[in-house]
Design a protein around this motif. Structure first.
Motif, PDB file in Angstrom:
ATOM      1  N   CYS A  83       0.800  -1.234   0.000  1.00 20.23           N
ATOM      2  CA  CYS A  83       0.000   0.000   0.000  1.00 20.23           C
ATOM      3  C   CYS A  83       0.830   1.280   0.000  1.00 20.23           C
ATOM      4  O   CYS A  83       0.504   2.225  -0.738  1.00 20.23           O
ATOM      5  CB  CYS A  83      -0.938   0.002   1.208  1.00 20.23           C
ATOM      6  N   PHE A  84       1.850   1.356   0.827  1.00 21.33           N
ATOM      7  CA  PHE A  84       2.582   2.605   0.964  1.00 21.33           C
ATOM      8  C   PHE A  84       3.147   3.129  -0.355  1.00 21.33           C
ATOM      9  O   PHE A  84       3.017   4.328  -0.650  1.00 21.33           O
ATOM     10  CB  PHE A  84       3.696   2.464   1.999  1.00 21.33           C
ATOM     11  N   PRO A  85       3.795   2.291  -1.185  1.00 17.68           N
ATOM     12  CA  PRO A  85       4.342   2.832  -2.444  1.00 17.68           C
ATOM     13  C   PRO A  85       3.267   3.451  -3.336  1.00 17.68           C
ATOM     14  O   PRO A  85       3.473   4.533  -3.901  1.00 17.68           O
ATOM     15  CB  PRO A  85       4.984   1.599  -3.097  1.00 17.68           C
ATOM     16  N   LEU A  86       2.119   2.779  -3.452  1.00 19.12           N
ATOM     17  CA  LEU A  86       1.026   3.294  -4.279  1.00 19.12           C
ATOM     18  C   LEU A  86       0.500   4.612  -3.728  1.00 19.12           C
ATOM     19  O   LEU A  86       0.301   5.580  -4.474  1.00 19.12           O
ATOM     20  CB  LEU A  86      -0.108   2.266  -4.340  1.00 19.12           C
ATOM     21  N   LEU A  87       0.255   4.666  -2.419  1.00 14.91           N
ATOM     22  CA  LEU A  87      -0.332   5.861  -1.820  1.00 14.91           C
ATOM     23  C   LEU A  87       0.634   7.039  -1.876  1.00 14.91           C
ATOM     24  O   LEU A  87       0.222   8.182  -2.121  1.00 14.91           O
ATOM     25  CB  LEU A  87      -0.768   5.561  -0.385  1.00 14.91           C
TER      26      LEU A  87
END
Length: 298
Positions: free
Chosen positions: A183-187
């Protein structure tokens, strides 16, 4: 207190924020805690219509009377209490979301909600219908921005790609590093802010009796707590160390912390003043246990 812009919004929120689910039933006690937090620089208060059958919103609204302009209020919708109060059912339909906001505005005694969040989500939901409801509320001025509260990567990805969410609330800690992978890379790429809950893993990282947590056994939880303690000292409590680990993740905007007592408010505020973790210390913590991954809803 440090303040960070929440995603693409113009909301600047305190990096330590108040998770109001921890508030009790006494309005006077709640007001004292909320005012103590505000006096310490906390400006973001997160509640939900689900909490205590709406009483949580009512109590927060009372505590903020006369000080509304100084705070950012977040609430959530999507869980519908059954008439007999025996539990709740998931309801992300447009009509229900539109009706929920009216009740939350009334309970909070405010004309608008700064951040309105979908309180869950599945791929089986009528997602476009849900998004339409939030967009309508934004156009009407009843909410300023919207986001979601979900740990499901496929739901997070769907909303990141198809909506104008400015935030995702999700569980994250040294004992739950699942968002780091999926999730973190996308967000971060899409400039969507992360609001972290569970930063101290139900207290297991800061002195609570060790117990299994997610895929970690008791011995592994003990090892993680010991690593947190090892990096704590005069300038940084165990709670501050656990919170700094979360807050120094680039994708994270704020940690939403539950505080039930004046001492807990004081401890949370102390994390802001604590010595930051060095890159070497962060790496040291990351090497304590293998990072866990999401196995479902990918």
């Amino acid at each position: 207190m440090q303040y960070h812009q929440l995603g693409k919004s113009d909301l600047h929120i305190s990096e330590i924020s108040y998770g109001c689910m921890s508030l009790g039933r006494d309005d006077a006690d709640n007001a004292r805690l909320v005012h103590q937090a505000m006096d310490g620089g906390i400006n973001f208060f997160d509640t939900a219509d689900l909490y205590d059958h709406g009483q949580n919103e009512i109590s927060l609204g009372k505590a903020l009377q006369g000080r509304r302009q100084n705070v950012i209020i977040a609430s959530k919708a999507g869980n519908q209490w059954r008439p007999d109060g025996s539990g709740w059912d998931w309801n992300p339909r447009r009509e229900y979301i539109l009706s929920c906001v009216e009740e939350s505005l009334r309970r909070l005694n405010t004309d608008y909600i700064d951040l309105y969040q979908l309180h869950g989500g599945t791929l089986e939901d009528p997602t476009d219908e849900t998004i339409s409801a939030f967009e309508t509320l934004q156009q009407q001025g009843k909410i300023r921005y919207y986001g979601i509260s979900s740990i499901r990567p496929n739901v997070v990805r769907t909303f990141a790609e198809r909506s104008n969410i400015v935030s995702v609330m999700m569980q994250y800690s040294l004992l739950d590093r699942r968002p780091e992978e999926s999730c973190f890379p996308l967000l971060e790429q899409r400039n969507i802010g992360v609001l972290v809950r569970g930063a101290v893993a139900k207290g297991l990282l800061i002195g609570k009796t060790p117990a299994p947590y997610l895929n970690y056994n008791e011995a592994e939880v003990t090892k993680a707590a010991a690593a947190i303690q090892q990096l704590s000292g005069a300038g940084r409590s165990a709670a501050a160390t656990a919170l700094r680990y979360v807050l120094q993740q680039p994708a994270v905007t704020a940690a939403v912390v539950g505080m039930r007592t004046a001492q807990q408010v004081q401890d949370a505020l102390a994390a802001v003043r604590a010595t930051p973790l060095t890159a070497a210390e962060i790496q040291q913590l990351r090497q304590v246990l293998p990072a866990n991954l999401y196995e479902q809803h990918r």
